[in-house]
Design a protein around this motif. Structure first.
Motif, mmCIF file in Angstrom:
data_model
loop_
_atom_site.group_PDB
_atom_site.id
_atom_site.type_symbol
_atom_site.label_atom_id
_atom_site.label_comp_id
_atom_site.label_asym_id
_atom_site.label_seq_id
_atom_site.Cartn_x
_atom_site.Cartn_y
_atom_site.Cartn_z
ATOM 1 N N ASN A 1 -3.201 2.289 4.696
ATOM 2 C CA ASN A 1 -3.177 0.857 4.365
ATOM 3 C C ASN A 1 -4.424 0.125 4.857
ATOM 4 O OD1 ASN A 1 -0.727 1.262 3.176
ATOM 5 N ND2 ASN A 1 0.394 -0.262 4.366
ATOM 6 N N ASN B 1 -6.744 -3.097 0.155
ATOM 7 C CA ASN B 1 -5.455 -2.470 -0.108
ATOM 8 C C ASN B 1 -5.302 -2.016 -1.556
ATOM 9 O OD1 ASN B 1 -4.659 -4.075 2.525
ATOM 10 N ND2 ASN B 1 -3.116 -2.492 2.184
ATOM 11 N N GLY C 1 0.824 -1.202 0.000
ATOM 12 C CA GLY C 1 0.000 0.000 0.000
ATOM 13 C C GLY C 1 0.854 1.246 0.000
#
Length: 458
Positions: free
Chosen positions: A333, A326, A86
């Motif tokens: 995240n 994600n 992420g």
């Protein structure tokens, strides 16, 4: 004798006197009757479960204490480790070796936690006061509203009015993601369950419902289907789909604690409860598949750190089983998400094996939104152990004072409450639920609830 009671002794004042008396009562004393409830005659019910009200009072004190210990301990590592898949890079996850070592900065800061420079239990001595946090304060509001409205089923209007009265509109109001969005929608005029509808609330898959509704399971002892019923609207205030199902899983586990076999080891009881609650997770849902994946890794005998790392790889990196949060352009995240934290919570549940200290340690080290799953299991294990059992596990006494005004507003006594009084109010909520929802009765003479099985209650 009612005609002898002076007029100034209103029901509210009598309630206060009873709460104060209960706060100083010794273990084994009968729990006072709720002055605001008309108790029905109690008769024997074949096959019914009989539960001691005074023992339940002790368990509810343990629930609040266990939640507070786990909540504040988990906060030390909240957001420290959220994975490197992420937009955020948080580095390697914690392992057992990190317990007692330095706390690392979380994703918002360059400094360690101001609660503790080391990763360790955060505890409050007998002369201190536990502070409310988002893992305890909305549950406190819901219990307060249930008793205030003399009901077992809150309406959307009652929930909205309660949130608006007891939550600050301005920052810092200790709301995040879906709770904050639901609150904003309430201020705009929307009423639950619309506040958790994906059409209005894009944060509906976040963790919020989990940390606000577990207590409803304790209001329907041993009857998870009723617990799910009375919790449905509070859950839907902020959640839908997997987040809703996960919250219901926790509610059902809390209800099932009263149906588990006290002769079994704590770990065995918890595994039975989890397997029973697992049935509420729809087949094919990522919540169900997360549970099954962690259970399989635990059965395979891999260390908890490896199971946690595999959860990260499978769900945040590979986005398996339909878990694709994600893929969203989030700066956190999605570490507030219900899903990844559910998987982490099952890691700490299974590997903690019923040991409250071990479960809190693993939950604190697991990563993501570490105070929330930790508080969930701390509260559940605290309930199953009772306050004295929690104190034995830690080898010490703790404060029973609780400051709800750390995070919320508008409560009596400048917001300073205590676990015995909070537990007494919880028993009174159960009294009403036993009569109105469970098809049972309250035997005040023997200080028990008589709760029929689901089939007998129909």
């Amino acid at each position: 004798m009612k005609h002898l009671v002076p007029a100034l002794f209103s029901v509210r004042f009598l309630s206060l006197l009873i709460i104060l008396r209960a706060s100083s009562a010794t273990a084994g004393d009968a729990v006072p009757a709720d002055p605001n409830l008309d108790y029905q005659a109690c008769q024997t019910i074949a096959g019914a479960r009989v539960i001691s009200r005074s023992a339940y009072l002790e368990q509810l004190k343990g629930f609040w204490l266990g939640q507070c210990i786990a909540n504040w301990t988990g906060l030390v590592t909240e957001g420290d480790k959220v994975g490197d898949a992420g937009l955020v890079k948080s580095g390697p996850f914690y392992t057992r070796k990190n317990w007692g070592g330095p706390d690392h900065p979380n994703i918002w800061s360059s400094e360690p936690s101001n609660l503790s420079p080391t990763i360790d239990f955060v505890l409050v001595d007998e002369d201190g006061v536990w502070g409310a946090d988002d893992d305890t304060d909305i549950e406190y509001i819901y219990q307060f509203l249930l008793y205030e409205h003399r009901t077992t089923l809150l309406t959307g209007e009652q929930i909205r009015a309660g949130w608006l009265k007891h939550i600050r509109a301005e920052e810092e109001n200790f709301l995040w993601v879906s709770n904050q969005k639901a609150f904003d929608l309430m201020r705009e005029g929307l009423v639950p369950p619309a506040t958790g509808d994906p059409a209005h609330n894009p944060e509906f898959e976040m963790i919020d419902a989990q940390l606000t509704t577990e207590i409803f399971g304790l209001f329907a002892p041993g009857r998870p289907e009723v617990a799910a019923k009375i919790a449905r609207l509070p859950i839907q205030t902020t959640a839908r789909l997997n987040a809703e199902w996960i919250a219901e899983f926790y509610v059902r586990m809390h209800s099932l604690a009263s149906a588990s076999d006290p002769q079994q080891a704590m770990g065995d009881r918890l595994r039975w409860m989890a397997e029973e609650a697992r049935h509420c997770l729809p087949p094919g849902s990522y919540a169900a598949k997360m549970y099954d994946f962690v259970k399989a890794r635990h059965a395979a005998g891999v260390p908890w750190e490896q199971a946690r790392d595999e959860v990260y790889q499978r769900y945040q990196v590979e986005q398996a089983d339909g878990y694709n949060l994600n893929a969203q352009p989030r700066s956190d995240n999605a570490f507030f998400a219900a899903g990844i934290n559910f998987a982490a919570s099952i890691v700490s549940l299974l590997y903690g094996d019923g040991d409250i200290r071990e479960t809190i340690k693993i939950g604190t080290l697991c990563g993501w939104d570490s105070d929330n799953p930790t508080a969930t299991w701390g509260g559940l294990l605290g309930f199953m152990l009772g306050q004295e059992g929690v104190e034995r596990a830690f080898g010490r006494k703790f404060s029973s004072k609780f400051n709800i005004h750390r995070t919320r507003i508008g409560f009596p006594g400048d917001g300073v409450d205590n676990f015995p009084a909070m537990a007494l109010k919880g028993v009174w909520v159960v009294d009403r639920a036993v009569q109105e929802q469970l098809g049972g009765c309250v035997d005040l003479k023997n200080d028990t609830w008589v709760i029929p099985s689901p089939t007998a209650a129909r």
